[in-house]
Design a protein around this motif. Sequence first.
Motif, PDB file in Angstrom:
ATOM      1  N   LYS A 603     -30.449 -89.203 -18.127  1.00 53.30           N
ATOM      2  CA  LYS A 603     -29.156 -88.568 -17.921  1.00 53.30           C
ATOM      3  C   LYS A 603     -29.302 -87.060 -17.818  1.00 53.30           C
ATOM      4  O   LYS A 603     -28.639 -86.409 -17.015  1.00 53.30           O
ATOM      5  CB  LYS A 603     -28.220 -88.919 -19.075  1.00 53.30           C
ATOM      6  N   LEU A 604     -30.183 -86.498 -18.652  1.00 52.96           N
ATOM      7  CA  LEU A 604     -30.375 -85.052 -18.592  1.00 52.96           C
ATOM      8  C   LEU A 604     -30.934 -84.621 -17.248  1.00 52.96           C
ATOM      9  O   LEU A 604     -30.663 -83.518 -16.777  1.00 52.96           O
ATOM     10  CB  LEU A 604     -31.317 -84.599 -19.707  1.00 52.96           C
ATOM     11  N   LYS A 605     -31.734 -85.462 -16.637  1.00 53.33           N
ATOM     12  CA  LYS A 605     -32.356 -85.121 -15.353  1.00 53.33           C
ATOM     13  C   LYS A 605     -31.438 -85.388 -14.167  1.00 53.33           C
ATOM     14  O   LYS A 605     -31.568 -84.730 -13.139  1.00 53.33           O
ATOM     15  CB  LYS A 605     -33.652 -85.903 -15.188  1.00 53.33           C
ATOM     16  N   THR A 606     -30.518 -86.333 -14.303  1.00 50.75           N
ATOM     17  CA  THR A 606     -29.751 -86.783 -13.113  1.00 50.75           C
ATOM     18  C   THR A 606     -28.261 -86.556 -13.237  1.00 50.75           C
ATOM     19  O   THR A 606     -27.558 -86.570 -12.214  1.00 50.75           O
ATOM     20  CB  THR A 606     -30.009 -88.272 -12.876  1.00 50.75           C
ATOM     21  N   GLU A 607     -27.712 -86.360 -14.413  1.00 49.26           N
ATOM     22  CA  GLU A 607     -26.261 -86.243 -14.572  1.00 49.26           C
ATOM     23  C   GLU A 607     -25.924 -84.904 -15.201  1.00 49.26           C
ATOM     24  O   GLU A 607     -26.721 -84.333 -15.924  1.00 49.26           O
ATOM     25  CB  GLU A 607     -25.748 -87.383 -15.465  1.00 49.26           C
ATOM     26  N   PRO A 608     -24.703 -84.426 -14.905  1.00 49.71           N
ATOM     27  CA  PRO A 608     -24.257 -83.174 -15.518  1.00 49.71           C
ATOM     28  C   PRO A 608     -24.003 -83.363 -17.016  1.00 49.71           C
ATOM     29  O   PRO A 608     -23.729 -84.460 -17.483  1.00 49.71           O
ATOM     30  CB  PRO A 608     -22.991 -82.822 -14.767  1.00 49.71           C
ATOM     31  N   VAL A 609     -24.091 -82.228 -17.744  1.00 50.08           N
ATOM     32  CA  VAL A 609     -23.851 -82.220 -19.185  1.00 50.08           C
ATOM     33  C   VAL A 609     -22.542 -81.498 -19.458  1.00 50.08           C
ATOM     34  O   VAL A 609     -22.322 -80.404 -18.939  1.00 50.08           O
ATOM     35  CB  VAL A 609     -25.004 -81.543 -19.940  1.00 50.08           C
ATOM     36  N   ILE A 610     -21.708 -82.091 -20.235  1.00 46.08           N
ATOM     37  CA  ILE A 610     -20.401 -81.518 -20.547  1.00 46.08           C
ATOM     38  C   ILE A 610     -20.496 -80.830 -21.910  1.00 46.08           C
ATOM     39  O   ILE A 610     -20.879 -81.452 -22.910  1.00 46.08           O
ATOM     40  CB  ILE A 610     -19.310 -82.601 -20.572  1.00 46.08           C
ATOM     41  N   PHE A 611     -20.147 -79.550 -21.933  1.00 41.96           N
ATOM     42  CA  PHE A 611     -20.142 -78.778 -23.170  1.00 41.96           C
ATOM     43  C   PHE A 611     -18.709 -78.601 -23.634  1.00 41.96           C
ATOM     44  O   PHE A 611     -17.909 -77.971 -22.947  1.00 41.96           O
ATOM     45  CB  PHE A 611     -20.793 -77.403 -22.963  1.00 41.96           C
ATOM     46  N   GLN A 612     -18.364 -79.110 -24.779  1.00 45.57           N
ATOM     47  CA  GLN A 612     -17.000 -79.035 -25.293  1.00 45.57           C
ATOM     48  C   GLN A 612     -16.898 -78.183 -26.558  1.00 45.57           C
ATOM     49  O   GLN A 612     -15.854 -78.144 -27.177  1.00 45.57           O
ATOM     50  CB  GLN A 612     -16.484 -80.449 -25.583  1.00 45.57           C
TER      51      GLN A 612
END
Length: 808
Positions: A603-612
Amino acid sequence: SVRKQWYQRRVRVTGLAFNKEVALFVATETAVHSYKRVSDSTPLQTFLSSDGCGLGLSLLTDHHQYHQFLIAPKNKFLFFTVDDPGNNLPMDGTRSHIAWYRGCLVSVSFARRTMLKQDSICDLTIYDMSNKFIGFTGTFPPVKALLVEWGSLFVIGKNNEIYKLNEKGIQEKIDILKRKCLYDDAIQLAKNNQDDHMNLIKAHGDHLASKGDHDGAISKYIGTIGHVEPSYVIRKFLDARRIHNLTQYLEALHEANVANQDHTTLLLNCYTKLKNVQKLEQFIRSEGELNFDVETAIKVCRQATYFDDAAYLAKKFNQYDWYVHIQIEDKQDYRTALDYINELPSLEKKKENVKNFGKQLMDHLPEDMTEFLIQLCGETEDPPPPEEFIPLFVNRNDCLILFLEAIVAEQPESSSQVYNALLELYLRDSQKEECREQRTEQVVEMLQNDNARYDPDHALLLMQLYRLQPGIVILCEKRGLYQHVLDCYCENNEYKSIMDLCWRRGAEEASLWVQALRYFAVREDEESRGHVTEILQYIEQKNLLPPLMVVKALSENAKTPISVLMNYITRHIAIEEEQTNENEILIKKYSEEATKMREEIKKLKTEPVIFQTNKCTQCVKKLNLPAVHLLCKHSWHQQCFEELADLEEDCPVCSHDNRQTLEHLKSLDQIENLDQQFFRSVEHAPDPFTAVADFFAKGVYNKPVVIDGEKKSKLQVTRSRPRVTHEEVLSQGAGLGHKLSLGRRSCSITPLLRVSCSLNPTLTTPSLQHRTSAPTTAPTTAPTTAPTTAPTSDTAPYSALIPLLPYT
């Protein structure tokens, strides 16, 4: 001036003379008078002689004859002083003239010739009055006068002819006298003229010796002592027939204090050859100043077996070593020698004589000598070390034990050499049946004494050499050598001692239980099997041995019943089964965690990370732009992040763990090549053993240590390794992991990422920018909780370093 008449006679005055005393000598044909002025009154007149003289036959001598008045009557010469008549020197003949020349009397007399006329020739004679010999005799024509002027003697004849007589030199005179063998006259002449006369005395002695007058020669040689080399004289009298003359000369040498050691030796030898004991004792026992070499005299007396005289000299002149030497080696008087050593004033002298003669004294007076040595080592000031005297007790073990026991009792701080020697003596005596028990108790007492300063290594060697088990046990336990103690017990089949040792020291050294198990396993008696059961319970409790090793140890005895192992094996099988079930649960758990981690990495390599997160991790205040969001879920104000971060790429919270992990991975990476490097170095090294020692000295193969943290595992390697920079890790590219193995575990790490984000009001979706780019101005109506997403591209910039936990 006033004239006074002192003398008036009807006699013709033939001579007048004044001396230094202002006295007047008056000679007439019939008498001689002297007049001495006492005051202004009439002078004192003294009648000196009724003999007178003719005209020209009187004179005043010089200082050689003390200024006496001389007249020459017929057949004699008369000498006068002011008050008394002088000497009468008979001399045949009638004189016509006399004169005084350089201490000599010159006389002219008529020659006695039967064939010539009386007045046709004269005899001129010169008498040397100081040396008492005739210096010259000659014939001259009739003499008219004698004249002494300008340092010469002139003879004037009647026909007015003049003869000049020149005096010969002193050396020429001496040579003439020597040729005529008139050595006494030559010596006297040399003395009077203050010339060197010692050579003349030596020549006189040589002359007498050549004529066979050895007594006269030796008397002359004695007169040359101090001027003539003594060896010159000694060589002339080495003949046994002349030994008494040689003795006389050597005695004179010693009286003159010019004798050396050789002269003393020769003189004493002369006394011994002549058997002149009286002279010998008189010489060596003489009171007064010493005029010979004492040591030489002692040697000669000993050589001639005069031991009492030699001992007298040694004692009188404090020749301590010689006195003891004489008493022991010559007279065999050991008691006197020991008493003398004991009375010596200096401790150093006592020590020196004990070292030189202690062995002989110990052989003949063992008890007394031992007591003396104990007293000597007990001196209050600077006592000698006792170990210096141990060699004196060869073949005297009983005396040595007494000596060492006394030393240890008085000086407990004695050196280890003293204690070691005493310990060895005890052990030697313990081999004798009659004193074995006593000596064994003394050995045990010394070994248990904490103040005893014996050498433990030496003592242990002695115990093993003499097979004294109590001593071996004590020393091994003191040094922590419990394995050796157990071996000793096993060798003597002491079951109770074996078990006591295991219970006392088994906690410190667990291998004792294992060794005891192996010992009892091969025993077949019931007591041993009971001990085996006891040992198995302890081994199982402390988990000291794997079950297979226990079974192998017990199988060495084919008669060991299975009942001994039954309970032990059953319990271990149950424990192993339980552990297997627990491991299966852990395997399943770790597999699930690994799968979950792989999905997170993907997921870290292929999907965006949401910072809340809306609060800063550092100041815990509300976030505002510009802000830094890291993939480790930490968010920061940009100012707070820059103040805390060591490097731009590191999260201040996670950086420590990240760096430690990278260092450990680098160390493990280097360890992978150590085996090949080691074998390559050993193969090509000139000395393979040196290469192996070098690797171990550097700690290359030290065992790694694993430290368990509070919530996660950290790998700590004992060797220091160079740190790995973050640029090296980033240079590997995204998605590239390092995989290493350590035992049965493996771990991996992904590249560490860094990302920066900001909100752009002109866009409906947030855009990502590099952290180092200038941030845009945010609108006042921008939502503070809008989600921020990370790019999905592998080339997007990263703003965080995220370590992935190790998985199995």
